[in-house]
Design an enzyme around this catalytic site. Structure first.
Site, mmCIF file in Angstrom:
data_model
loop_
_atom_site.group_PDB
_atom_site.id
_atom_site.type_symbol
_atom_site.label_atom_id
_atom_site.label_comp_id
_atom_site.label_asym_id
_atom_site.label_seq_id
_atom_site.Cartn_x
_atom_site.Cartn_y
_atom_site.Cartn_z
ATOM 1 N N VAL A 277 38.917 23.282 90.502
ATOM 2 C CA VAL A 277 39.121 24.733 90.388
ATOM 3 C C VAL A 277 40.355 25.212 91.153
ATOM 4 C CG1 VAL A 277 36.682 25.243 89.957
ATOM 5 C CG2 VAL A 277 37.520 25.162 92.311
ATOM 6 N N HIS A 451 70.196 8.602 67.907
ATOM 7 C CA HIS A 451 69.213 8.478 66.834
ATOM 8 C C HIS A 451 68.725 7.035 66.747
ATOM 9 C CE1 HIS A 451 67.203 9.049 63.016
ATOM 10 N NE2 HIS A 451 67.798 7.939 62.588
HETATM 11 P P1 AMP Z 1 44.115 25.415 88.297
HETATM 12 O O1 AMP Z 1 44.138 26.466 89.367
HETATM 13 O O2 AMP Z 1 45.205 25.516 87.290
HETATM 14 O O3 AMP Z 1 43.955 24.029 88.859
HETATM 15 O O4 AMP Z 1 42.796 25.668 87.455
HETATM 16 C C1 AMP Z 1 41.520 25.815 88.018
HETATM 17 C C2 AMP Z 1 40.644 26.520 86.990
HETATM 18 O O5 AMP Z 1 39.294 26.560 87.473
HETATM 19 C C3 AMP Z 1 41.059 27.965 86.738
HETATM 20 O O6 AMP Z 1 41.413 28.091 85.390
HETATM 21 C C4 AMP Z 1 39.814 28.777 87.081
HETATM 22 O O7 AMP Z 1 39.601 29.837 86.188
HETATM 23 C C5 AMP Z 1 38.685 27.745 86.974
HETATM 24 N N1 AMP Z 1 37.487 28.111 87.752
HETATM 25 C C6 AMP Z 1 37.412 28.578 89.028
HETATM 26 N N2 AMP Z 1 36.123 28.808 89.408
HETATM 27 C C7 AMP Z 1 35.327 28.491 88.341
HETATM 28 C C8 AMP Z 1 33.898 28.504 88.072
HETATM 29 N N3 AMP Z 1 32.996 28.897 88.998
HETATM 30 N N4 AMP Z 1 33.469 28.100 86.854
HETATM 31 C C9 AMP Z 1 34.354 27.681 85.917
HETATM 32 N N5 AMP Z 1 35.686 27.650 86.100
HETATM 33 C C10 AMP Z 1 36.193 28.047 87.283
#
Ligand code: AMP
Ligand code: FAD
Length: 479
Positions: A277, A451
């Protein structure tokens, strides 16, 4: 008496070790402090990127891709193999070997450049005093005219899914599974979630990605994220958007994940969960109360555009400061700061930081998305070229994706390049160079590409901006 240096770098990840090596090249008496201990408890250089990030993930992505290619696609090109099996412990061991070689290589580079290496924890105090505590607990006082903080980032943990030793893991744990989980849940469909989900999906896991946002890959161009969603689905990854994880429950050797989506409260049971996340800046134990270094509201060290903090002579680079959490962004900041300390005046072009997702096909982009250009109110033209029309892609039996060039309508200057396709990570460098030199789409179109290459897809997309692509039917043909 404190040991005195021109420069002390705290953290030897990509940002820190680039800063230290460049400072040493410039004749500055440089020290680096690094506290990382690897799984065997030995000091290791290279930070997140080399130990548990970019490199090990790419080693497993490559191995798992080769496995799928051999199993599913070799026969298409007349290469017959009887049976293909994945030896996961061997894949993990090879990944460890690559990591070991590279981290030792970084230590060797620091040494041969004459950088003094301190293995342990650094704490910064006023007046660029650094209290060093070695792994054996012994302490030493260090001091420098300039200090560069490069302490990086760590995975975000969320209350609904506390990590366990085996079942609920972060990206580091997901790079070390010794067996293929039959049912794998990934919380978060960002870049790290997609890459790790791909590895285990290719090796045979049923992968479900649970993503809270309604939009897939929000930083990417819409056309790219739509194509990516289609391709990942075809590969068997079940990406569920608008799905927020609210809790987890471990029962024996499985985990039930509770989540809410458009249909209300739901749950699903998995053999392993990867929590992906996001990452947060890491400054634990780093700043003495008197350090004079401020954090912003999200915990990043506050710096100006030259990476200088509010404390005189104290700089900060890489994941611990604002901007995309990418190794190459930190490397360029590290080099910039070392050169600024030596009296030069370089800068980092934050508008041209390339982004790459190393799935298959790869996805890469630089500059603005079509949506951003539209939102800016600028008039623009787009040229796209499907890789299915590339001779080299056909010869390679790998024709997914496209190249897309977004250019200003009046000046023709390239504003963004977006690529979905095999080797997009390599091709995007051509776009970055072109944009760094402020090229127009016509400039790229007038450039000769070898190419047959996949890069010709970028050439054709640039030509397509003005309707001149050769290998596609042009709708807006011009003389
Ligand atoms: P990144 O910051 O690009 O690594 O992506 C992390 C992702 O985790 C983001 O798109 C958030 O929306 C997602 N995220 C954070 N908390 C949750 C949660 N409780 N359930 C599902 N997805 C989450
Ligand atoms: P880090 O690499 O985190 O290094 C910081 C170092 O500082 C660490 O070694 C830490 O031990 C040390 N340290 C911290 N505090 C102290 C202290 N007080 N005293 C002494 N030492 C200290 N990026 C890409 O560009 N491409 C990719 O393909 C990519 N893939 C990734 C895949 C995964 C699974 C993950 C997790 C990350 C990936 N990243 C990728 C992100 C990349 O790893 C980071 O952007 C990069 O490592 C940041 O570099 P850094 O030098 O700022 O920090």
């Amino acid at each position: 008496m404190a040991k005195k240096f021109d420069v002390i770098v705290i953290g030897a990840g990509p940002a820190g070790y680039h800063a230290a090596i460049r400072a040493a090249q410039l004749g500055l008496n440089t020290a680096i402090v690094e506290k990382w201990l690897n799984a065997e408890g030995k000091p290791a250089y290279g930070g997140t990127c080399l130990n548990v990030g970019c490199i090990p993930s790419k080693a497993l992505l490559e191995a798992s891709h080769k496995f799928v290619d051999a199993r599913d696609h070799y026969a298409d090109i007349g290469v017959m193999v009887d049976s293909v099996t994945a030896d996961v412990p061997k894949m993990i061991a090879r990944k460890e070997e690559v990591v070991g070689n590279l981290t030792k290589g970084v230590a060797g580079l620091l040494k041969t450049n004459g950088v003094a290496m301190f293995e342990g924890m650094a704490k910064l105090h006023a007046g660029r005093q650094v209290a060093f505590t070695a792994h054996d607990g012994s302490t030493e006082d260090l001091e420098a005219d300039n200090v560069i903080i490069a302490t990086g980032s760590v995975p975000v943990e969320i209350p609904p899914s506390p990590l366990t030793d085996e079942l609920i893991v972060d990206s580091t744990g997901a790079l070390a599974f010794q067996a293929i989980p039959a049912r794998l849940g990934v919380i978060g469909a960002g870049i790290i979630g997609l890459e790790l989900g791909s590895v285990w999906s290719r090796l045979g896991s049923d992968v479900v990605l649970l993503e809270a946002l309604e939009n897939f890959l929000p930083p990417a161009d819409r056309q790219v994220s739509k194509e990516a969603a289609k391709l990942y689905k075809k590969q068997g990854m079940d990406i569920r958007l608008g799905t927020r994880v609210t809790g987890t429950e471990v029962n024996g050797d499985e985990v039930t994940v509770m989540y809410t989506d458009a249909n209300g409260d739901q749950s699903e049971t998995f053999d392993k969960i990867i929590v992906a996340v996001g990452r947060r800046p890491y400054t634990e134990g780093l700043l003495g109360a008197d350090s004079g270094v401020d954090l912003d509201e999200r915990g990043f060290i506050f710096v100006d555009e030259t990476c200088l903090t509010g404390a005189p002579g104290v700089w900060a680079v890489g994941d611990v400061v604002r901007g995309p959490m990418l190794a190459h962004k930190g490397m360029e900041e590290g080099i910039m700061v070392a050169e600024r300390i030596a009296g030069q005046l370089p800068s980092v072009n934050y508008d041209l930081v390339p982004s790459v997702i190393y799935t298959h096909p790869e996805i890469a982009w630089v500059g603005k998305t079509e949506e951003q250009v539209k939102a800016d109110g600028d008039e623009y033209q787009v040229g796209t070229f499907p890789m299915a029309a590339s001779g080299r892609a056909m010869a390679n039996n790998d024709t997914a994706g496209f190249c897309k060039v977004v250019a200003d309508k009046t000046t023709d200057r390239i504003l963004g390049v977006h690529i979905v396709g095999n080797h997009a990570s390599e091709m995007i460098a051509e776009a970055v160079i072109a944009m760094e030199f402020e090229a127009s789409a016509e400039d790229l179109g007038l450039t000769m590409f070898a190419h047959p290459t996949l890069s010709e897809g970028l050439h054709e997309a640039a030509l397509a901006v003005s309707g001149h692509a050769i290998h596609v039917a042009n709708r807006k043909r011009k003389k």
